[in-house]
Design a protein around this motif. Sequence first.
Motif, mmCIF file in Angstrom:
data_model
loop_
_atom_site.group_PDB
_atom_site.id
_atom_site.type_symbol
_atom_site.label_atom_id
_atom_site.label_comp_id
_atom_site.label_asym_id
_atom_site.label_seq_id
_atom_site.Cartn_x
_atom_site.Cartn_y
_atom_site.Cartn_z
ATOM 1 N N ASP A 104 -9.777 -49.282 22.125
ATOM 2 C CA ASP A 104 -8.358 -49.634 22.245
ATOM 3 C C ASP A 104 -7.746 -49.535 20.848
ATOM 4 O O ASP A 104 -8.440 -49.697 19.841
ATOM 5 N N SER A 105 -6.445 -49.270 20.785
ATOM 6 C CA SER A 105 -5.835 -49.146 19.461
ATOM 7 C C SER A 105 -4.366 -49.528 19.480
ATOM 8 O O SER A 105 -3.735 -49.629 20.536
ATOM 9 N N VAL A 106 -3.842 -49.715 18.283
ATOM 10 C CA VAL A 106 -2.443 -50.088 18.071
ATOM 11 C C VAL A 106 -1.889 -49.244 16.930
ATOM 12 O O VAL A 106 -2.633 -48.822 16.040
ATOM 13 N N TRP A 107 -0.599 -48.984 16.970
ATOM 14 C CA TRP A 107 0.078 -48.361 15.850
ATOM 15 C C TRP A 107 1.531 -48.786 15.865
ATOM 16 O O TRP A 107 2.016 -49.362 16.828
ATOM 17 N N ALA B 92 -4.226 -44.412 28.432
ATOM 18 C CA ALA B 92 -2.885 -44.849 28.806
ATOM 19 C C ALA B 92 -2.223 -45.446 27.568
ATOM 20 O O ALA B 92 -2.867 -46.148 26.791
ATOM 21 N N ILE B 93 -0.942 -45.162 27.391
ATOM 22 C CA ILE B 93 -0.195 -45.595 26.214
ATOM 23 C C ILE B 93 1.067 -46.317 26.653
ATOM 24 O O ILE B 93 1.726 -45.903 27.609
ATOM 25 N N SER B 94 1.408 -47.385 25.939
ATOM 26 C CA SER B 94 2.654 -48.102 26.193
ATOM 27 C C SER B 94 3.261 -48.510 24.856
ATOM 28 O O SER B 94 2.531 -48.891 23.934
ATOM 29 N N VAL C 198 0.499 -49.314 21.991
ATOM 30 C CA VAL C 198 -0.912 -49.608 22.239
ATOM 31 C C VAL C 198 -1.504 -48.531 23.141
ATOM 32 O O VAL C 198 -0.813 -47.928 23.948
ATOM 33 N N ARG C 199 -2.786 -48.308 22.954
ATOM 34 C CA ARG C 199 -3.519 -47.346 23.785
ATOM 35 C C ARG C 199 -4.717 -48.058 24.390
ATOM 36 O O ARG C 199 -5.509 -48.684 23.687
ATOM 37 N N TRP C 200 -4.795 -47.959 25.705
ATOM 38 C CA TRP C 200 -5.947 -48.478 26.437
ATOM 39 C C TRP C 200 -6.991 -47.380 26.410
ATOM 40 O O TRP C 200 -6.883 -46.379 27.124
ATOM 41 N N GLY C 201 -8.013 -47.533 25.574
ATOM 42 C CA GLY C 201 -8.989 -46.487 25.342
ATOM 43 C C GLY C 201 -10.053 -46.331 26.400
ATOM 44 O O GLY C 201 -10.869 -45.426 26.327
ATOM 45 N N ARG C 202 -10.058 -47.204 27.436
ATOM 46 C CA ARG C 202 -11.109 -47.144 28.458
ATOM 47 C C ARG C 202 -10.792 -46.157 29.570
ATOM 48 O O ARG C 202 -11.552 -46.023 30.500
ATOM 49 N N GLU D 87 -7.972 -48.643 15.315
ATOM 50 C CA GLU D 87 -8.830 -48.866 16.488
ATOM 51 C C GLU D 87 -9.635 -50.153 16.428
ATOM 52 O O GLU D 87 -10.114 -50.556 15.366
ATOM 53 N N VAL D 88 -9.788 -50.751 17.598
ATOM 54 C CA VAL D 88 -10.637 -51.916 17.795
ATOM 55 C C VAL D 88 -12.095 -51.447 17.742
ATOM 56 O O VAL D 88 -12.432 -50.403 18.300
ATOM 57 N N THR D 89 -12.946 -52.210 17.058
ATOM 58 C CA THR D 89 -14.354 -51.820 16.940
ATOM 59 C C THR D 89 -15.300 -52.727 17.709
ATOM 60 O O THR D 89 -16.484 -52.436 17.792
#
Length: 159
Positions: A95-98, A152-154, A143-147, A116-118
């Motif tokens: 998952d990540s944020v920007w 998916a991005i919002s 945010v990006r749901w990396g799973r 990115e979340v580790t």
Amino acid sequence: MLARIPRRRPALALATGLLLAPLVVTGASSPAAATPQECERGANGFVDIPDTLRGTPAPVAPARIIGLTGTLYYGKIGGVTRGWAHLGGETTWGDSVWMDWSRDGGRTWIQCGPFEVTSGGQTKTSAAQRTSSDPNWKFRACVRWGRHIPPAISCTDWW
């Protein structure tokens, strides 16, 4: 000899994509992507902040995707009012944020990240950029749901 591909998988992929399509946000123009290094350690006016830092929520609704929340915060950092994006919720690896930053009211922007979340449950922030009274100087958190493939991005609205 050609292998026979079951028709269920393409149909399942299409159905999954259609269900998640509303979660994907697109903009009117493309961002100028900046690597995390171009947004850290003072580069382009950004400063590093702790991944747990919260401030005053900006007056825009958070970005949400299946257990994740992206919030746009602002607050004093080193005596300067700055904005940043924060990812919280049920995070997991990938998952990540920007933060998108625009100087022309959101027509074009610099995408600072993704960060990115580790590990599961970890919060994450973007680097922070100073705020301005100029009405064209805007931020939004994404945010990006990396799973999910594709992810998916919002994004929040511009502030």
